[in-house]
Design an enzyme around this catalytic site. Structure first.
Site, PDB file in Angstrom:
ATOM      1  N   TYR A 128     -39.257   0.384 -57.433  1.00  0.00           N
ATOM      2  CA  TYR A 128     -40.294   0.014 -56.474  1.00  0.00           C
ATOM      3  C   TYR A 128     -40.177   0.898 -55.237  1.00  0.00           C
ATOM      4  O   TYR A 128     -39.919   0.430 -54.134  1.00  0.00           O
ATOM      5  CB  TYR A 128     -40.111  -1.456 -56.121  1.00  0.00           C
ATOM      6  N   LEU A 163     -22.120   2.883 -54.396  1.00  0.00           N
ATOM      7  CA  LEU A 163     -22.713   1.662 -53.868  1.00  0.00           C
ATOM      8  C   LEU A 163     -24.207   1.875 -53.688  1.00  0.00           C
ATOM      9  O   LEU A 163     -24.638   2.887 -53.133  1.00  0.00           O
ATOM     10  CB  LEU A 163     -22.080   1.315 -52.510  1.00  0.00           C
ATOM     11  N   GLY A 166     -29.274  -2.474 -51.453  1.00  0.00           N
ATOM     12  CA  GLY A 166     -30.644  -2.857 -51.772  1.00  0.00           C
ATOM     13  C   GLY A 166     -31.015  -2.317 -53.132  1.00  0.00           C
ATOM     14  O   GLY A 166     -31.925  -1.511 -53.263  1.00  0.00           O
ATOM     15  N   TRP A 169     -34.005  -3.838 -58.927  1.00  0.00           N
ATOM     16  CA  TRP A 169     -33.773  -4.342 -60.279  1.00  0.00           C
ATOM     17  C   TRP A 169     -32.702  -3.547 -61.029  1.00  0.00           C
ATOM     18  O   TRP A 169     -32.568  -3.665 -62.237  1.00  0.00           O
ATOM     19  CB  TRP A 169     -35.075  -4.347 -61.061  1.00  0.00           C
ATOM     20  N   THR A 188     -28.286  -6.961 -53.399  1.00  0.00           N
ATOM     21  CA  THR A 188     -29.687  -7.297 -53.174  1.00  0.00           C
ATOM     22  C   THR A 188     -29.759  -8.672 -52.531  1.00  0.00           C
ATOM     23  O   THR A 188     -28.815  -9.471 -52.646  1.00  0.00           O
ATOM     24  CB  THR A 188     -30.492  -7.286 -54.484  1.00  0.00           C
ATOM     25  N   SER A 190     -32.489 -10.574 -53.261  1.00  0.00           N
ATOM     26  CA  SER A 190     -33.458 -11.235 -54.119  1.00  0.00           C
ATOM     27  C   SER A 190     -32.763 -11.815 -55.339  1.00  0.00           C
ATOM     28  O   SER A 190     -32.157 -11.088 -56.128  1.00  0.00           O
ATOM     29  CB  SER A 190     -34.550 -10.262 -54.568  1.00  0.00           C
ATOM     30  N   GLN A 193     -34.287 -10.374 -58.523  1.00  0.00           N
ATOM     31  CA  GLN A 193     -33.838  -9.017 -58.785  1.00  0.00           C
ATOM     32  C   GLN A 193     -32.401  -8.995 -59.293  1.00  0.00           C
ATOM     33  O   GLN A 193     -32.065  -8.242 -60.210  1.00  0.00           O
ATOM     34  CB  GLN A 193     -33.952  -8.171 -57.515  1.00  0.00           C
ATOM     35  N   CYS A 344     -54.593   0.225 -49.169  1.00  0.00           N
ATOM     36  CA  CYS A 344     -54.399   0.608 -47.772  1.00  0.00           C
ATOM     37  C   CYS A 344     -53.102   1.383 -47.587  1.00  0.00           C
ATOM     38  O   CYS A 344     -53.041   2.324 -46.781  1.00  0.00           O
ATOM     39  CB  CYS A 344     -54.422  -0.623 -46.883  1.00  0.00           C
TER      40      CYS A 344
END
Length: 374
Positions: A128, A163, A166, A169, A188, A190, A193, A344
């Site tokens: 992402y 390392l 963030g 996935w 992470t 999440s 994730q 946008c």
């Protein structure tokens, strides 16, 4: 149409004409207004009103990316500074919205939306972030080229331990482990994730942690961070680089891949803050440079921002193709929200208002210099 509405429409048309845009015109970048309340909503709430009116179906545009690029290139957005914009700026300026429990907000609201959405959008690899299109003709090749570029910039070799701050996935760690023979740790905020990354990296020497980056305190041969720094916040840039310096070996390298701005510290966009990335802000070049002073030598500062336009358009095409299946879980208002977000965002990079940087850093300077690949 009331006198007030007619006056607001005329004012809107005057601003849009500066960008070569016509209300109810026939070009792909023209707006078609379905609800006359759009004008009052936009002038009252700026980008927040514009985005919410689009989500509600009050207006349409065939080419949102082209529309946004025209608006930003002509600086029309400077005429729509509102109290919502001011409040978002003040919150980012005076409150540390990226520490404590707030650090987990973006994970809960955005990255935990559902892996089905991101699997459909992102392609073969769940990456992402901006692809690298120098020699690529499709999204999957561009993402693989980006991952390989990062590994080559870090000069990864078999047996090293890395390392990923963030880790998303887990695709970057998986790629590095399979192609370059490294082991690693990914962190992470999440839950979705983390679970996905653990399954993706099963059988590889990779540990995935649900952890705040401030808590990491161990040494690695190299550190990478891809598309995470935008969630760090200005008050935490120096602590972020402190963590990276503390955790990288003296002879190691750090690669930071993030969206950035060449202008002064920016005001967070109220619509993006509310609907897409809570507590997130685009770092300015001046902030990044100040935050890493006396901690790292900047071996290379690579701008590949124009590649994000193509990446975002590829993501939108993937969402459109998958919508018959996604519509069972996501409603039409969500679809319009996501289209506005991707379109946008593409326009922002097309206008060159925002950039995408890869910084290659060394703690003490590589002896003889570092020839960074492209």
């Amino acid at each position: 149409m009331s006198h007030d509405t007619a006056s607001l429409k005329a004012r809107a048309q005057g601003l849009l004409e500066q960008a070569g845009i016509t209300i109810n015109g026939k070009r792909a970048t023209d707006l078609t207004v379905h609800d006359e309340r759009t004008y009052a909503r936009v002038f009252a709430h700026g980008s927040l009103g514009l985005g919410e009116a689009y989500m509600d179906g009050w207006w349409d545009c065939p080419d949102l990316a082209g529309l946004m690029s025209r608006l930003l290139s002509s600086r029309v957005d400077d005429s729509l500074r509102t109290v919502d914009t001011l409040l978002a700026h003040l919150k980012a300026r005076f409150f540390n919205l990226q520490r404590g429990d707030h650090a987990w907000d973006v994970g809960r609201q955005h990255y935990d939306l559902g892996n089905d959405l991101f699997e459909a959008m992102l392609g073969k690899r769940m990456v992402y972030s901006c692809g690298y299109w120098a020699d690529a003709w499709n999204l999957d090749d561009a993402q693989e080229a980006k991952l390989d570029l990062i590994c080559r910039k870090l000069r990864l070799t078999r047996g090293q331990r890395i390392l990923d701050i963030g880790c998303g996935w887990g695709e970057a760690l998986k790629f590095a482990a399979e192609r370059y023979g490294v082991s690693g740790v990914g962190i992470t905020i999440s839950k979705e994730q983390a679970e996905y990354a653990r399954e993706l990296c099963r059988g590889l020497p990779i540990e995935i942690r649900l952890q705040d980056y401030h808590e990491v305190d161990e040494r690695f041969d190299a550190i990478l961070s891809v598309g995470m720094f935008e969630h760090v916040g200005g008050k935490n840039y120096r602590p972020w680089f402190d963590v990276a310096r503390r955790c990288v070996r003296p002879e190691g390298l750090v690669l930071l891949h993030c969206i950035g701005s060449n202008g002064p510290p920016s005001r967070p966009d109220p619509w993006i803050q509310k609907y897409i990335f809570p507590n997130s802000v685009i770092p300015a070049m001046s902030q990044v440079a100040t935050a890493l002073e006396n901690l790292f030598v900047v071996e290379d500062w690579h701008n590949l921002g124009a590649d994000y336009d193509r990446t975002l358009m590829a993501w939108q095409a993937n969402i459109d193709a998958a919508w018959p299946e996604l519509s069972a879980r996501y409603d039409e208002r969500f679809r319009r929200m996501w289209r506005f977000y991707l379109g946008c965002s593409a326009g922002i990079f097309r206008s060159r208002r925002d950039q995408l940087w890869q910084l290659t850093l060394s703690p003490q300077g590589v002896p003889g210099g570092l020839r960074v690949p492209r």
